[in-house]
Design a protein around this motif. Structure first.
Motif, PDB file in Angstrom:
ATOM      1  N   PRO A 255       3.234   4.470  -4.511  1.00 22.97           N
ATOM      2  CA  PRO A 255       2.355   4.204  -3.364  1.00 22.97           C
ATOM      3  C   PRO A 255       0.868   4.242  -3.713  1.00 22.97           C
ATOM      4  CG  PRO A 255       4.135   5.672  -2.726  1.00 22.97           C
ATOM      5  CD  PRO A 255       4.245   5.491  -4.210  1.00 22.97           C
ATOM      6  N   ALA A 256       0.468   5.115  -4.639  1.00 22.74           N
ATOM      7  CA  ALA A 256      -0.944   5.170  -5.026  1.00 22.74           C
ATOM      8  C   ALA A 256      -1.383   3.849  -5.651  1.00 22.74           C
ATOM      9  CB  ALA A 256      -1.184   6.322  -5.996  1.00 22.74           C
ATOM     10  N   TYR A 257      -0.502   3.208  -6.406  1.00 22.23           N
ATOM     11  CA  TYR A 257      -0.813   1.901  -6.992  1.00 22.23           C
ATOM     12  C   TYR A 257      -0.967   0.858  -5.893  1.00 22.23           C
ATOM     13  CZ  TYR A 257      -0.066  -2.518  -9.467  1.00 22.23           C
ATOM     14  OH  TYR A 257      -0.200  -3.810  -9.934  1.00 22.23           O
ATOM     15  N   LEU A 258      -0.134   0.927  -4.868  1.00 18.77           N
ATOM     16  CA  LEU A 258      -0.213  -0.038  -3.777  1.00 18.77           C
ATOM     17  C   LEU A 258      -1.496   0.126  -2.978  1.00 18.77           C
ATOM     18  CD1 LEU A 258       3.492   0.110  -2.543  1.00 18.77           C
ATOM     19  CD2 LEU A 258       2.416  -1.663  -3.954  1.00 18.77           C
ATOM     20  N   LEU A 259      -2.027   1.332  -2.931  1.00 17.77           N
ATOM     21  CA  LEU A 259      -3.303   1.538  -2.255  1.00 17.77           C
ATOM     22  C   LEU A 259      -4.442   0.858  -3.004  1.00 17.77           C
ATOM     23  CD1 LEU A 259      -3.012   5.297  -1.197  1.00 17.77           C
ATOM     24  CD2 LEU A 259      -2.953   3.296   0.303  1.00 17.77           C
ATOM     25  N   ARG A 260      -4.307   0.774  -4.331  1.00 20.32           N
ATOM     26  CA  ARG A 260      -5.342   0.120  -5.144  1.00 20.32           C
ATOM     27  C   ARG A 260      -5.118  -1.388  -5.245  1.00 20.32           C
ATOM     28  NH1 ARG A 260      -3.804   4.425  -8.502  1.00 20.32           N
ATOM     29  NH2 ARG A 260      -2.858   2.949  -9.970  1.00 20.32           N
ATOM     30  N   GLN A 261      -3.859  -1.787  -5.256  1.00 18.74           N
ATOM     31  CA  GLN A 261      -3.501  -3.197  -5.412  1.00 18.74           C
ATOM     32  C   GLN A 261      -2.706  -3.635  -4.182  1.00 18.74           C
ATOM     33  OE1 GLN A 261      -4.556  -5.004  -7.953  1.00 18.74           O
ATOM     34  NE2 GLN A 261      -5.446  -3.307  -9.121  1.00 18.74           N
ATOM     35  N   THR A 262      -3.418  -3.867  -3.113  1.00 15.42           N
ATOM     36  CA  THR A 262      -2.742  -4.152  -1.847  1.00 15.42           C
ATOM     37  C   THR A 262      -1.938  -5.451  -1.886  1.00 15.42           C
ATOM     38  OG1 THR A 262      -4.770  -5.200  -1.020  1.00 15.42           O
ATOM     39  CG2 THR A 262      -4.441  -2.859  -0.522  1.00 15.42           C
ATOM     40  N   ALA A 263      -2.321  -6.381  -2.760  1.00 18.00           N
ATOM     41  CA  ALA A 263      -1.589  -7.650  -2.843  1.00 18.00           C
ATOM     42  C   ALA A 263      -0.154  -7.445  -3.326  1.00 18.00           C
ATOM     43  CB  ALA A 263      -2.317  -8.614  -3.766  1.00 18.00           C
ATOM     44  N   GLN A 264       0.119  -6.305  -3.982  1.00 14.73           N
ATOM     45  CA  GLN A 264       1.468  -6.046  -4.491  1.00 14.73           C
ATOM     46  C   GLN A 264       2.399  -5.490  -3.417  1.00 14.73           C
ATOM     47  OE1 GLN A 264       2.120  -7.278  -7.157  1.00 14.73           O
ATOM     48  NE2 GLN A 264       0.541  -7.017  -8.711  1.00 14.73           N
ATOM     49  N   LYS A 265       1.880  -5.277  -2.229  1.00 12.19           N
ATOM     50  CA  LYS A 265       2.737  -4.742  -1.162  1.00 12.19           C
ATOM     51  C   LYS A 265       3.864  -5.704  -0.801  1.00 12.19           C
ATOM     52  CE  LYS A 265      -0.576  -1.585   1.019  1.00 12.19           C
ATOM     53  NZ  LYS A 265      -1.302  -1.226   2.261  1.00 12.19           N
ATOM     54  N   ARG A 266       3.637  -6.996  -0.995  1.00  8.74           N
ATOM     55  CA  ARG A 266       4.703  -7.952  -0.696  1.00  8.74           C
ATOM     56  C   ARG A 266       5.886  -7.758  -1.629  1.00  8.74           C
ATOM     57  NH1 ARG A 266       4.483 -12.217  -4.243  1.00  8.74           N
ATOM     58  NH2 ARG A 266       2.654 -12.250  -5.631  1.00  8.74           N
ATOM     59  N   LEU A 267       5.605  -7.424  -2.901  1.00  9.10           N
ATOM     60  CA  LEU A 267       6.690  -7.141  -3.832  1.00  9.10           C
ATOM     61  C   LEU A 267       7.350  -5.816  -3.488  1.00  9.10           C
ATOM     62  CD1 LEU A 267       5.066  -8.200  -7.241  1.00  9.10           C
ATOM     63  CD2 LEU A 267       6.613  -9.517  -5.785  1.00  9.10           C
ATOM     64  N   ALA A 268       6.551  -4.852  -3.062  1.00  6.62           N
ATOM     65  CA  ALA A 268       7.103  -3.561  -2.664  1.00  6.62           C
ATOM     66  C   ALA A 268       8.047  -3.723  -1.476  1.00  6.62           C
ATOM     67  CB  ALA A 268       5.975  -2.588  -2.331  1.00  6.62           C
ATOM     68  N   TRP A 269       7.706  -4.603  -0.557  1.00  9.36           N
ATOM     69  CA  TRP A 269       8.574  -4.846   0.598  1.00  9.36           C
ATOM     70  C   TRP A 269       9.905  -5.441   0.153  1.00  9.36           C
ATOM     71  CZ3 TRP A 269      10.067  -3.442   5.001  1.00  9.36           C
ATOM     72  CH2 TRP A 269      10.751  -4.292   5.895  1.00  9.36           C
ATOM     73  N   ARG A 270       9.874  -6.343  -0.799  1.00 10.79           N
ATOM     74  CA  ARG A 270      11.122  -6.901  -1.330  1.00 10.79           C
ATOM     75  C   ARG A 270      11.991  -5.802  -1.933  1.00 10.79           C
ATOM     76  NH1 ARG A 270       8.869 -12.122  -4.771  1.00 10.79           N
ATOM     77  NH2 ARG A 270       7.752 -13.154  -3.066  1.00 10.79           N
ATOM     78  N   ASP A 271      11.335  -4.872  -2.646  1.00  8.95           N
ATOM     79  CA  ASP A 271      12.089  -3.782  -3.265  1.00  8.95           C
ATOM     80  C   ASP A 271      12.701  -2.871  -2.207  1.00  8.95           C
ATOM     81  OD1 ASP A 271      11.205  -4.888  -5.602  1.00  8.95           O
ATOM     82  OD2 ASP A 271       9.656  -3.392  -5.974  1.00  8.95           O
ATOM     83  N   LEU A 272      11.962  -2.651  -1.122  1.00  9.01           N
ATOM     84  CA  LEU A 272      12.501  -1.830  -0.033  1.00  9.01           C
ATOM     85  C   LEU A 272      13.707  -2.494   0.615  1.00  9.01           C
ATOM     86  CD1 LEU A 272       9.222  -0.576   1.707  1.00  9.01           C
ATOM     87  CD2 LEU A 272      10.861   0.801   0.411  1.00  9.01           C
ATOM     88  N   LEU A 273      13.672  -3.799   0.739  1.00  6.19           N
ATOM     89  CA  LEU A 273      14.817  -4.512   1.299  1.00  6.19           C
ATOM     90  C   LEU A 273      16.036  -4.396   0.380  1.00  6.19           C
ATOM     91  CD1 LEU A 273      13.125  -7.742   2.730  1.00  6.19           C
ATOM     92  CD2 LEU A 273      13.872  -5.701   3.962  1.00  6.19           C
TER      93      LEU A 273
END
Length: 285
Positions: A255-273
């Motif tokens: 999550p700390a990386y996602l706070l710095r690189q917000t554009a990667q949240k779309r990939l994080a959402w795929r991983d959550l799915l």
């Protein structure tokens, strides 16, 4: 009387002599051509034809050749704390419950991280949960409160969990590879990771989860025994072996990386799915 041409010749000679004197006093001992010549690439005959070094100025000793620097490979850095790591492994193996493990960590004084940390950060969440999340190390807020993921990254993690029906108070359990904060949130050393690894491995064995989620590259690489980076590991199911069991494990962005690189949240959402799909497959949601 001297003619103009003779006067000019005498002036040129005087200037040349003065220039030579200047060179001698400055320590010049070799003649240099207008264009550089690499004598190493010339045939012997051609190299011999090059101008010889001028005699050193009278009363001035010639300088010795300047030594060439030597280049060597850096010495391998030894893994510090090997004996301490073995002690940690023996200590962790004796723990028969999460309470035992927490007490063993509280009494373990061989890891230097403990000397600079305010609190032991053991875990948070439901110990009866079947989904275990493993992060890297505590930060400032976690060190103060003694709980993992309570700062900004923890708030983001809670929102991520909620998006797929998870909660640390009900059906998720959270720990870190390191139970103590590295000073200044610096990257942990190999020795520190080696000393703490037996404890997180035993932690997973005692928790006995059905699914593991590795938050970030440090936890994923440590527990999957790989040097592959998180960009290639994320979103791909792996297998973690613990206590004779094979546990499905999913590396995801921290999550700390996602706070710095917000554009990667779309990939994080795929991983959550993908995680949500696995939980449904196993009847855990």
């Amino acid at each position: 009387m001297n003619g103009p041409e003779q006067d000019q010749e005498m002036a040129d000679s005087a200037e040349a002599f003065a220039l030579l004197q200047f060179y001698a006093e400055a320590g010049v001992s070799e003649l240099v051509m207008d264009e550089a010549v690499d004598n190493y690439t010339l045939p012997e005959a051609a190299a011999a034809a090059q101008p010889a070094a001028a005699a050193p100025a009278r009363g001035k000793p010639s300088l010795p050749p300047r030594p060439q620097p030597t280049v060597s490979s850096p010495a391998p850095i030894p893994l510090e704390g090997m004996q301490e790591a073995e002690t940690a492994r023996e200590t962790a193996a004796r723990c028969q419950s999460l309470e035992d493990l927490r007490a063993a960590l509280a009494a373990f004084d061989l890891c230097p991280l403990k000397q600079t940390a305010k609190n032991l950060v053991f875990s948070d969440g439901n110990p009866a949960a079947k989904i275990m999340f493993v992060g890297e190390a505590p930060g400032r807020d976690e060190d103060i409160q003694g709980l993992p993921f309570v700062g900004r990254s923890g708030q983001l993690l809670d929102r991520m969990l909620a998006s797929i029906g998870l909660s640390r108070t009900e059906n998720a359990y959270i720990a870190n590879v390191l139970p103590w904060r590295p000073p200044g949130n610096r990257t942990p050393t190999d020795g520190e990771l080696a000393m703490c690894r037996p404890f997180i491995e035993r932690h997973i064995e005692l928790m006995n989860p059905e699914v593991l989620v590795f938050l970030g590259g440090v936890s994923a690489k440590q527990l999957l025994n790989t040097s592959t980076g998180i960009m290639r590991l994320r979103g791909k199911w792996a297998v973690y072996k613990a206590g004779g069991r094979e546990i499905p494990a999913l590396p995801v962005f921290h999550p700390a990386y996602l706070l710095r690189q917000t554009a990667q949240k779309r990939l994080a959402w795929r991983d959550l799915l993908k995680l949500q799909e696995k939980l449904k497959e196993l009847g855990l949601s």
